[in-house]
Design a protein around this motif. Structure first.
Motif, PDB file in Angstrom:
ATOM      1  N   LEU A 262     -12.819   0.140 -35.003  1.00  0.00           N
ATOM      2  CA  LEU A 262     -13.341   0.919 -33.882  1.00  0.00           C
ATOM      3  C   LEU A 262     -12.541   0.669 -32.604  1.00  0.00           C
ATOM      4  N   ILE A 263     -12.129  -0.572 -32.387  1.00  0.00           N
ATOM      5  CA  ILE A 263     -11.313  -0.880 -31.211  1.00  0.00           C
ATOM      6  C   ILE A 263      -9.976  -0.156 -31.288  1.00  0.00           C
ATOM      7  N   LEU A 264      -9.333  -0.205 -32.446  1.00  0.00           N
ATOM      8  CA  LEU A 264      -8.056   0.497 -32.609  1.00  0.00           C
ATOM      9  C   LEU A 264      -8.225   2.006 -32.463  1.00  0.00           C
ATOM     10  N   LEU A 265      -9.311   2.541 -33.008  1.00  0.00           N
ATOM     11  CA  LEU A 265      -9.578   3.970 -32.888  1.00  0.00           C
ATOM     12  C   LEU A 265      -9.801   4.370 -31.434  1.00  0.00           C
ATOM     13  N   SER A 266     -10.508   3.535 -30.681  1.00  0.00           N
ATOM     14  CA  SER A 266     -10.734   3.863 -29.270  1.00  0.00           C
ATOM     15  C   SER A 266      -9.438   3.795 -28.476  1.00  0.00           C
ATOM     16  N   ILE A 267      -8.561   2.834 -28.796  1.00  0.00           N
ATOM     17  CA  ILE A 267      -7.273   2.761 -28.105  1.00  0.00           C
ATOM     18  C   ILE A 267      -6.440   4.005 -28.391  1.00  0.00           C
ATOM     19  N   VAL A 268      -6.408   4.428 -29.648  1.00  0.00           N
ATOM     20  CA  VAL A 268      -5.658   5.632 -30.012  1.00  0.00           C
ATOM     21  C   VAL A 268      -6.252   6.857 -29.316  1.00  0.00           C
ATOM     22  N   THR A 269      -7.584   6.929 -29.251  1.00  0.00           N
ATOM     23  CA  THR A 269      -8.239   8.061 -28.595  1.00  0.00           C
ATOM     24  C   THR A 269      -7.891   8.121 -27.112  1.00  0.00           C
ATOM     25  N   VAL A 270      -7.917   6.978 -26.449  1.00  0.00           N
ATOM     26  CA  VAL A 270      -7.571   6.944 -25.020  1.00  0.00           C
ATOM     27  C   VAL A 270      -6.121   7.372 -24.822  1.00  0.00           C
ATOM     28  N   LYS A 271      -5.220   6.907 -25.686  1.00  0.00           N
ATOM     29  CA  LYS A 271      -3.814   7.291 -25.560  1.00  0.00           C
ATOM     30  C   LYS A 271      -3.632   8.792 -25.763  1.00  0.00           C
ATOM     31  N   ILE A 272      -4.367   9.373 -26.699  1.00  0.00           N
ATOM     32  CA  ILE A 272      -4.270  10.823 -26.930  1.00  0.00           C
ATOM     33  C   ILE A 272      -4.802  11.592 -25.725  1.00  0.00           C
TER      34      ILE A 272
END
Length: 138
Positions: free
Chosen positions: A69-79
């Motif tokens: 979930l942490i990695l997914l949130s980081i990717v989402t913020v970058k997108i």
């Protein structure tokens, strides 16, 4: 003399029984032994990989889920940052969005924040939404 010439030109690995066939070695293949010794344990380990992965995931399921979930949130913020950067690069679109945002903010202040009765209405709507989302705590 002719037989000596024939002996010298005949390769040693050809069978004398049938012309053109390779002679088979009478000794066992010694080169295959180390390879076979390594093959058995490697095949056993490869066969147990799904079991090892399943046990690892069952043991560390919560931390792995949190990490995912942490990695997914980081990717989402970058997108999101990339999309906003792309929108910001479009000429006249960024200033237009700023004007729309300022207009909506002005309307919100005019509609809900200037008069006390409108502020009470806004608080009532906010409380209703809060109770709808979190349940009735009162």
């Amino acid at each position: 003399m002719e037989s000596k010439v024939q002996e010298q030109t005949t390769p040693a690995n050809l069978s004398s029984e049938v012309p053109g066939t390779l002679a088979t070695s009478s000794s066992p293949n010694m080169g295959d032994q180390p390879w076979q010794e390594w093959l058995g344990p490697v095949v056993d380990i490869l066969a147990k990989i799904p079991e090892y992965v399943g046990e690892f995931f069952n043991e560390y399921q919560k931390p792995l889920t949190t990490l995912g979930l942490i990695l997914l949130s980081i990717v989402t913020v970058k997108i999101i940052v990339a999309v906003l950067g792309a929108v910001d690069d479009i000429p006249l679109l960024a200033p237009l969005m700023e004007i729309v945002g300022l207009g909506y903010s002005g309307w919100f202040v005019w509609r809900y924040l200037l008069k006390a009765s409108n502020r009470k209405e806004l608080l009532g709507e906010f409380d209703a939404l809060k109770n709808q989302v979190f349940g009735d705590n009162g």
